[in-house]
Structure formats: structure tokens, C-alpha cells
Write a protein that holds these residues in place. Structure first.
Motif, PDB file in Angstrom:
ATOM      1  N   ALA A 278       0.827  -1.209   0.000  1.00 29.53           N
ATOM      2  CA  ALA A 278       0.000   0.000   0.000  1.00 29.53           C
ATOM      3  C   ALA A 278       0.862   1.260   0.000  1.00 29.53           C
ATOM      4  N   SER A 279       1.928   1.261   0.793  1.00 29.73           N
ATOM      5  CA  SER A 279       2.810   2.437   0.827  1.00 29.73           C
ATOM      6  C   SER A 279       3.580   2.584  -0.479  1.00 29.73           C
ATOM      7  N   GLU A 281       2.403   1.719  -3.387  1.00 32.91           N
ATOM      8  CA  GLU A 281       1.409   2.222  -4.351  1.00 32.91           C
ATOM      9  C   GLU A 281       1.225   3.728  -4.201  1.00 32.91           C
ATOM     10  N   ARG A 282       1.171   4.217  -2.965  1.00 29.62           N
ATOM     11  CA  ARG A 282       1.009   5.656  -2.744  1.00 29.62           C
ATOM     12  C   ARG A 282       2.205   6.441  -3.289  1.00 29.62           C
ATOM     13  N   ALA A 283       3.395   5.954  -2.993  1.00 28.03           N
ATOM     14  CA  ALA A 283       4.594   6.657  -3.461  1.00 28.03           C
ATOM     15  C   ALA A 283       4.684   6.640  -4.981  1.00 28.03           C
ATOM     16  N   THR A 285       2.164   6.465  -7.132  1.00 23.28           N
ATOM     17  CA  THR A 285       1.135   7.364  -7.673  1.00 23.28           C
ATOM     18  C   THR A 285       1.555   8.829  -7.538  1.00 23.28           C
ATOM     19  N   GLN A 286       2.120   9.180  -6.395  1.00 27.17           N
ATOM     20  CA  GLN A 286       2.581  10.560  -6.184  1.00 27.17           C
ATOM     21  C   GLN A 286       3.688  10.930  -7.165  1.00 27.17           C
TER      22      GLN A 286
END
Length: 529
Positions: A278-279, A281-283, A285-286
Motif C-alpha cells: 500500500a505504501s 502504491e502511494r509513493a 502514484t505521487q
């Protein structure tokens, strides 16, 4: 203009004296106005007048020239007549050019400024005032450098017994004659050395996986191994995702020359600083929203600085994520041979044997510096199944090759199966004892550490001793430890930790006798806060 066929009419030519008197031909106009009337007087009658009329104007003219020459002012800066001033005359305008420093490249300027980091400051202080229990007991204690001095005596014993036979005597077939030591060897490592390295890696993994020598490229340390992989997997301006906190050396290894951005993927203490998809994926996407191309994921296992291990399920999740995003994975397993806990280490090489895994996008970095306490020998390993990466890395290794004498010396040591087995067992026990001693001593001071299974570090939480819960508070505490207590440790901010107050302490540079002194110095810091 003459008519066709007629010779041009002859014009009387002026005498030399008359040319000298023409206005603008040397400044003789004033002399002419004086001489012409006198010439008419002396040429009045007789042949003597003709002679006087010819000579007298010349005498008067030259007398007037001498007068003008003597009346002229001297030059302000007469040139020196020395031999150094003979030849090309330099323009005086060069003396008025402003003094300026010759410009260097933007890359060099950036690297030069990096010496101002807190970690570099601490390293400099250790060099200037190194602690020694007898020679300098009040010096700075080195707890920031990842050196394993606990088992250096075992390597010293083996070298003292074997180095002469290894380096000076010929083995069967003459492999260790002067030709094999002093001439050019393959830049990416000899096949014999690669075979010995593959055997060692299999021994470190306790036989759970075998390694193929043809998939190995050898470099002068793990630093160039990581940098070479960076060149192979990404272009300047691209990025790698890196779970944080992470080894501060990655910043220089990847950013300095390859020009690749590192994007920290924050891990928190509530999850024991473990990475999650999950982390990632966030990084990712950013980064995509910032139009930054992510080309890979870089992580260390065991973790540097935390010391925890990644499980098989986590490694498979990382590979699946990389496959989905069509990016690469770099697994830094430098500390794989430095396990001191009870958990089992799982190498990425073992996971690659799982069905359905794309092995061409996963690359492993290994090193002999940590496990054998020999960072000065400079031996790093790139292990990959990607043919293009292997071909490019082999060519790039010419800039960071291992010397032939070091290769031959280590071939003898690594093929000494009994010594390697005894060393790995004893080194693991020494790591376990020192880690347990340090953690228990820190607990008595009220300092908590994350449970570590591998590596050389205690990842300790000192946030409650900071004056403010912030990066500034962490820096102030670090500065007190360096300046007042003379302890050099690595701050969490240097490791890109999102939570202030964490510090990395290397316990393998200590002896058992150093621990009480370290605790006394830390106690002084805690009471001062």
C-alpha cells in the motif's frame, strides 16, 4: 589622362628635402614657413647662393627636429628591458580583468557541498580525535561506521598462516605465478573467483539455494555494484522507490553520478518499520502525478538501519508490484551473512525459484565487506538473470574492477571450506552476544530498541530525551552527543526516517570493555536533557 599612343608627360620629382617639408609628412610644416623666405634671399646671385640655398634649409630642419624631440615628455610606464619582457607584448587591458574562480561542473559542485552533512561532520570528528581505550580514552567513539571489528582477528589469523603460500607459491597448474598476478585479468572478475563467490553465497544461505557463476559480475565493493545497476536500470531524472528509513549511503551511490532520484517510502514504528504494498502504491502514484518516471524499487534485507528481515510473502508482493508496474527490483543483501537472531533469512535468490516469477527484473547486490570484516579489500557482487544487464555491467565494471592479487588471495580463503564454516558460526555468535549486551545496557538507561535479527546496528528510540519532537530537536540531541559526549551515531533524519528521535548505533566497532564507557557517556546526555 594621356591620349592613346602618347607617352605620359614627365613631372619633376620632389627632392628629399621638399618631401620632408610637405605638411603632414612628419610635422615639418612650421619649418617650411621659416626656410622658404631664407632660401629666396640666399639664392639671389652667384653659384655660392645655390649651395647655401640647398644646405641651409636641411640644417635648419634637422635642428628643429632635434628641438622637438628633446621637448617631448617621456612615457609614463617605460617597458622593462629584462629578458622576461622580450617577445610578445601583452595588452595592458589584461591587468584590469576581474579575478574569478574557474567554474566546475554542476555535478562537482553538488558533490563538494555534500561534505557538509551531519554524518560527514561526525566522520571527520572521529578522524581528528579517534577514541582509543589507552592512547586516547577521551576521544570520539565511532558508532556510525558499519565495520565489523568483532571477528577481524579470525581473518587476521588465517591471513598470517596462508598469505605467503597463497601469493608467492605456485599452485597446481601455475595459476598463481607472476603472470597471473601482474597482467590484465577480466574486469568483471575471473571465472575461478566467481565460482568461489557462488559457493560462498550458497554456504551463507545454508544450502537453501545455489548460485550460478555466469550470473555474477564482480566490482570493487557494493557501492559501485549499486551504482552500476542504477546506470543499467534507469536514466538521469528517473527514480527508485526506497523504503525508509534507509541506508544514507544510497543518496551518494545513486544520485551523485547516475543522477537518479530516490523517493522515500515511509515505514513507521507501529509496523516495526516493515514495508507494505500500500505504501509503495502511494509513493508510485505521487511520483506519477509529478511526471517522475519510476524505474525500480531498492531495499536492503536485512534492513539497514533497522535490522529486521523481509519474509517470503513480502518479497513476492514486491515482485508482483514491480511486475504490474513494469519496473525492476534491487535487493541489497549485503548483511545476509551477518544474521544474529533466531529468525530465518530468506534470500531473494530463493524466491526467484518460485513458479511464475519474472527473474529478469530482479537483481541482487552482495558484498564481502561486512560478513568477513574486510571492507578494505573492496569486493562487491551483482547477481542477475537479465542478459542485457549482465552485458552492460560487465563493461562498466572496468571502472571498478578488483585487483588480481586480491582475487587470488580470496579464492584461497573462500575455498577453505572448513575455515569458512567455522568463521560464519563464530562470527554469528559474537554478533549475538554483543547485540544482546548493548540492548540490555540501553534498556537500563530507559532507551528502547527495535528488535533486530541481522546487521550491525541497534535502531534506538531517543525521542523522549529531545527538547522538542521535531527534526530540530533530533539534530540538537545529535549535536550534544557528538560535541559533549563525544559519541558519533547516525541520526534518523539522515536515514530519511519520517519519525524524529530515532538513531542508528553500530555495535560492531565496540569491544565488551567499551560498553560501560559508552553507557556512562549516554547517561550524561540523558541527564543533561
Amino acid at each position: 589622362m594621356t591620349r592613346h599612343g602618347e607617352p605620359p608627360s614627365e613631372q619633376p620629382s620632389a627632392t628629399a628635402e621638399e618631401q620632408a617639408l610637405i605638411p603632414g609628412s612628419g610635422g615639418g610644416g612650421a619649418a617650411m614657413r621659416l626656410i622658404v623666405p631664407l632660401q629666396g634671399i640666399v639664392q639671389g646671385h652667384g653659384g655660392g647662393g645655390l649651395v647655401l640655398g640647398s644646405l641651409l634649409p636641411c640644417v635648419l630642419f634637422y635642428a628643429f627636429q632635434m628641438f622637438l624631440k628633446r621637448s617631448r615628455s617621456p612615457p609614463l610606464n617605460p617597458p622593462a628591458d629584462g629578458p622576461e619582457n622580450r617577445g610578445v607584448v601583452r595588452s595592458s587591458s589584461r591587468r584590469r580583468l576581474p579575478a574569478r574562480d574557474a567554474a566546475v561542473s554542476a555535478r562537482a559542485a553538488l558533490i563538494a557541498k555534500s561534505g557538509d552533512s551531519a554524518y560527514a561532520v561526525g566522520e571527520k570528528r572521529c578522524l581528528e580525535d579517534p577514541y582509543h581505550p589507552f592512547d586516547n580514552p577521551d576521544g570520539v567513539m565511532q558508532l556510525g561506521l558499519a565495520e565489523n571489528r568483532l571477528s577481524l582477528d579470525l581473518i587476521d589469523d588465517w591471513l598470517s598462516k596462508n598469505w605467503k603460500d597463497t601469493m608467492l607459491h605456485q599452485r597446481q597448474g601455475g595459476a598463481l605465478n607472476i603472470k597471473g598476478l601482474a597482467t590484465y585479468q577480466p574486469f568483471d572478475g575471473s571465472l575461478e573467483f566467481k565460482t568461489a563467490i557462488a559457493g560462498l553465497m550458497g554456504q551463507v544461505m545454508q544450502g537453501s539455494v545455489s548460485f550460478d557463476p555466469s550470473c555474477i559480475v564482480l566490482t570493487s565493493g557494493a557501492t559501485p555494484a549499486i551504482e552500476i545497476l542504477s546506470f543499467c536500470l534507469a536514466d538521469t531524472g528517473n527514480a527508485f522507490l526506497v523504503p525508509s528509513p534507509y541506508h544514507p549511503g544510497y543518496d551518494r551511490n545513486i544520485r551523485w553520478r547516475a543522477g537518479i532520484e530516490l523517493i522515500p517510502v515511509p515505514c513507521r514504528s507501529t509496523d516495526n518499520f516493515n514495508i507494505s504494498v500500500a505504501s509503495l502504491e502511494r509513493a508510485y502514484t505521487q511520483a506519477k502525478n509529478r511526471s517522475v518516471k519510476v524505474c525500480g524499487i531498492l531495499f536492503s534485507n536485512p534492513s539497514n538501519p533497522v535490522g529486521n528481515l523481509l519474509r517470503t510473502e513480502t518479497l513476492l508482493d514486491i515482485i508482483d508490484f514491480a511486475t504490474e508496474k513494469n519496473i525492476h527490483v534491487i535487493a541489497d543483501e549485503t548483511f545476509a551473512g551477518s544474521i544474529h537472531g533466531n529468525e530465518e533469512f530468506v534470500s531473494m535468490a530463493e524466491v526467484l525459484n518460485t513458479d511464475g516469477v519474472d527473474r529478469t527484473r530482479v537483481h541482487i547486490v552482495y558484498s564481502l565487506s561486512k560478513v568477513f570484516s574486510i571492507p578494505g579489500f573492496r569486493v562487491g557482487i551483482v547477481y542477475s538473470f537479465n542478459e542485457c544487464v549482465l552485458a552492460a555491467a560487465s563493461r562498466l565494471s572496468r571502472f571498478s574492477s578488483i585487483s588480481a592479487p586480491i582475487q587470488h588471495l580470496l579464492i584461497s580463503m573462500l575455498t577453505d571450506v572448513k575455515f569458512i564454516a567455522d568463521y560464519l558460526k563464530m562470527n554469528r555468535e559474537r554478533l549475538r552476544i554483543m547485540y544482546a549486551l548493548l540492548v540490555s545496557s540501553l534498556m537500563e538507561l530507559g532507551v528502547q530498541c527495535v528488535k533486530s535479527t541481522g546487521g550491525f546496528y541497534c535502531w534506538m528510540d531517543m525521542s523522549k530525551f529531545m527538547k522538542s519532537y521535531s527534526e530540530k530537536g533530533e539534530f540538537e540531541l545529535w549535536k550534544v552527543m557528538l560535541d559533549s559526549a563525544k559519541i558519533h551515531i547516525t541520526s534518523g533524519t539522515t536515514c530519511h526516517c519520517i519519525e524524529p528521535g530515532w538513531f542508528r548505533l553500530c555495535f560492531t566497532t565496540l569491544t565488551r570493555n567499551d560498553v560501560p564507557l559508552l553507557m556512562e557517556r549516554l547517561k550524561g546526555v540523558i541527564h543533561r536533557q
